[in-house]
Design an enzyme around this catalytic site. Structure first.
Site, short mmCIF file in Angstrom:
data_model
loop_
_atom_site.label_atom_id
_atom_site.label_comp_id
_atom_site.label_asym_id
_atom_site.label_seq_id
_atom_site.Cartn_x
_atom_site.Cartn_y
_atom_site.Cartn_z
CD GLU A 1 -2.89 -1.34 2.43
OE1 GLU A 1 -2.95 -0.59 3.36
OE2 GLU A 1 -3.49 -2.22 2.45
CG ASN B 1 -0.52 -7.06 -1.23
OD1 ASN B 1 -1.31 -7.83 -2.23
ND2 ASN B 1 -1.24 -6.95 -0.15
CG HIS C 1 -10.04 -5.86 0.63
ND1 HIS C 1 -10.31 -7.01 1.23
CD2 HIS C 1 -8.73 -5.52 0.71
CE1 HIS C 1 -9.19 -7.37 1.90
NE2 HIS C 1 -8.30 -6.39 1.40
CD GLU D 1 -4.77 -7.84 1.96
OE1 GLU D 1 -5.78 -7.31 2.30
OE2 GLU D 1 -3.67 -7.66 2.11
CG ASP E 1 -12.87 -9.01 1.45
OD1 ASP E 1 -12.83 -8.02 0.88
OD2 ASP E 1 -12.48 -8.94 3.05
O1 9MR Z 1 -7.57 -8.03 8.38
C1 9MR Z 1 -6.48 -7.19 9.01
C2 9MR Z 1 -7.28 -6.77 10.50
O2 9MR Z 1 -7.29 -8.08 11.29
C3 9MR Z 1 -6.34 -5.79 10.93
O3 9MR Z 1 -6.86 -5.34 12.30
C4 9MR Z 1 -5.90 -4.59 10.12
C5 9MR Z 1 -5.04 -3.80 10.52
O4 9MR Z 1 -3.67 -4.25 10.85
O5 9MR Z 1 -5.16 -5.34 8.78
C6 9MR Z 1 -6.18 -6.00 8.23
O6 9MR Z 1 -5.54 -6.62 7.08
C7 9MR Z 1 -5.32 -5.64 6.24
C8 9MR Z 1 -4.05 -6.13 5.08
O7 9MR Z 1 -3.10 -6.42 6.31
C9 9MR Z 1 -3.64 -5.06 4.39
N1 9MR Z 1 -4.83 -4.68 3.14
C10 9MR Z 1 -6.03 -4.42 3.98
C11 9MR Z 1 -6.51 -5.43 5.15
C12 9MR Z 1 -7.78 -5.24 5.61
O8 9MR Z 1 -7.79 -3.71 6.50
#
Ligand code: 9MR
Length: 342
Positions: free
Chosen positions: A163, A205, A242, A271, A273
Site C-alpha cells: 500500500e 501488494n 476487497h 485478500e 472478499d
Molecule cells: O484483516 C486485518 C485486520 O485484522 C487488522 O486489524 C488490520 C490492521 O492491521 O489489517 C487487516 O488486514 C489488512 C491487510 O493487512 C492489508 N490490506 C487491508 C487489510 C484489511 O484492512
C-alpha cells in the site's frame, strides 16, 4: 459409437497437426473426464493455481476454523502476525512466536505460506515511527533482511511493500515515513529482499488497483514496468481485491490482471472478499475467479478469512463460509469456476 468418435477425433487431430495447427498438449481439466474436485485447493490445482486464506494464529485452536482451513486451502497468509509491530516490537528484538504458529501449522498440513507484510505505512511500532532519514532507511532494510532470513526457504511469496500509493486521482506515492526517506525506498527494499531469500517470490501488494482506469492502478503499473525495465527484482503484483458496493468488481478486471501479467510478473489476488449475499455475491466471486483463470500468470487466489465471522468486514458477510462454517452459494460458484478451468 464412442470408439468411432474417438477414432475420427484422432484423425481430425492428426490432420490439424499436419496442417500446422497447434493444439494444447493437455486437454482442459474439465475435459479429462476427472470428476470435479471437491475442495477449493484441489480445484485450483487442476490448472496449477493455489487457493489460500488469510489466517489468524489464535483461531487455530478452534476446531471448526481449522477443520475448514485444512480441508479447503493450500496456501495461508498470516493476517496480522508478520506485520512489523508484531515481528520487531523493539528495534533489533524480533518476535516470531505468533507467525511461527501459522507457518508450522501450514508445514504440518503441506500448505504453502504467503508472507504479509514486510513494509507498510500502518502497523508500525513507536520506535520506528520516531526514526528519520538514514537511521530509518537502515532500520527498514534491516527489518526486511532479518525477517526474510529467519523464514528463508519457507515462504512462497512475500508482500515486500504494501500500500505505498495514495488513493485518488493523482497517482502519487502515499506520504509515509518510509516515503520521506526518498522515492527509491521501494526498490531498495526489493533488492534487500532478493538478497535475503533468493527463492521467495517478491510482490508489491495494494488495494483499489483492480480497476484499470483508476489513477492508482496506472501508477502502480508504471512502477512495476519501470522496475522490470531497470532490473529491480520484482516477481509479482498482489491485487488485494476487497470488493463491496462502493468498489464493485470492475467490468475491466481481467484487463488489469492481464496488463500486469504482460509486464512479466505473476499476479496474485491476495485478500479477496466481496460484501453481499446469495446469488449476487456468488456471481461477483465467479467473475473474479474467471478473470484470474483467463490469465496464465494469475497464479493464485487468497480470500481474506474463512468464515464471515472471521472477516475484518464481518457485517458485510464477504466470505465463502457462513459464521457456522457452512458453504455459501459463493463457495459453490468459486468451486465450479475453478473446476471448469483449462
Ligand atoms: O484483516 C486485518 C485486520 O485484522 C487488522 O486489524 C488490520 C490492521 O492491521 O489489517 C487487516 O488486514 C489488512 C491487510 O493487512 C492489508 N490490506 C487491508 C487489510 C484489511 O484492512
Amino acid at each position: 459409437m464412442r470408439k468411432l468418435l474417438s477414432a475420427s477425433l484422432t484423425l481430425a487431430t492428426a490432420s490439424l497437426a499436419a496442417a500446422g495447427v497447434l493444439l494444447p498438449l493437455r486437454p482442459a481439466a474439465a475435459d479429462t473426464g476427472d470428476p470435479p474436485s471437491t475442495t477449493l485447493a484441489a480445484a485450483a490445482q487442476r490448472s496449477g493455481r493455489y487457493f489460500g486464506a488469510g489466517v489468524t494464529a489464535h483461531k487455530l485452536s478452534d476446531p471448526t476454523y481449522t477443520g475448514i482451513l485444512d480441508r479447503e486451502f493450500g496456501m495461508v497468509t498470516p493476517e496480522n502476525e508478520m506485520k512489523l509491530d508484531v515481528t520487531e516490537p523493539q528495534q533489533g528484538r524480533f518476535v516470531f512466536t505468533a507467525a511461527d504458529r501459522i507457518v508450522d501449522h501450514a508445514a504440518q498440513q503441506g500448505m504453502r505460506v504467503r508472507g504479509h507484510t514486510l513494509l507498510w505505512h500502518a502497523g508500525q511500532p513507536s520506535w520506528l515511527v520516531n526514526l528519520r532519514g538514514t537511521a530509518l532507511r537502515e532500520a527498514m532494510l534491516n527489518h526486511v533482511t532479518q525477517v526474510m532470513a529467519y523464514y528463508r526457504g519457507r515462504i512462497h511469496a512475500w508482500d515486500v511493500v504494501n500500500e505505498a500509493f495514495a488513493d485518488g486521482p493523482t497517482g502519487a506515492r502515499r506520504d509515509s515515513n518510509f516515503q520521506r526517506t526518498g522515492d527509491d525506498w521501494i526498490e531498495a527494499a526489493f533488492h534487500a529482499a532478493r538478497a535475503a531469500d533468493p527463492a521467495a517470490k517478491l510482490c508489491y501488494n495494494d488495494y483499489n488497483i483492480e480497476n484499470w482506469a483508476h489513477a492508482k492502478t496506472q501508477a502502480v503499473y508504471r512502477m512495476v514496468r519501470d522496475f522490470r525495465a531497470r532490473g529491480v527484482p520484482i516477481d509479482c503484483v498482489g491485487l488485494q481485491s476487497h470488493f463491496n458496493a462502493n468498489h464493485p468488481v470492475p467490468a475491466d478486471f481481467v484487463t488489469t490482471v492481464r496488463n500486469f501479467a504482460d509486464l512479466g510478473v505473476d499476479v496474485q489476488l491476495t485478500e479477496l472478499d466481496v460484501e453481499g449475499s446469495g446469488a449476487a455475491q456468488a456471481e461477483s466471486y465467479r467473475r473474479v475467479v474467471r478473470a484470474c483463470l483467463a490469465v496464465s500468470r494469475c497464479t493464485g487466489i487468497t480470500v481474506w478469512g474463512i468464515r464471515d465471522s472471521d472477516s475484518w468486514r464481518a457485517s458485510g458477510t464477504p466470505l465463502l463460509f457462513d459464521s457456522s462454517g457452512a458453504r455459501k452459494p459463493a463457495y459453490t460458484a468459486v468451486l465450479d469456476a475453478l473446476n471448469s478451468a483449462c
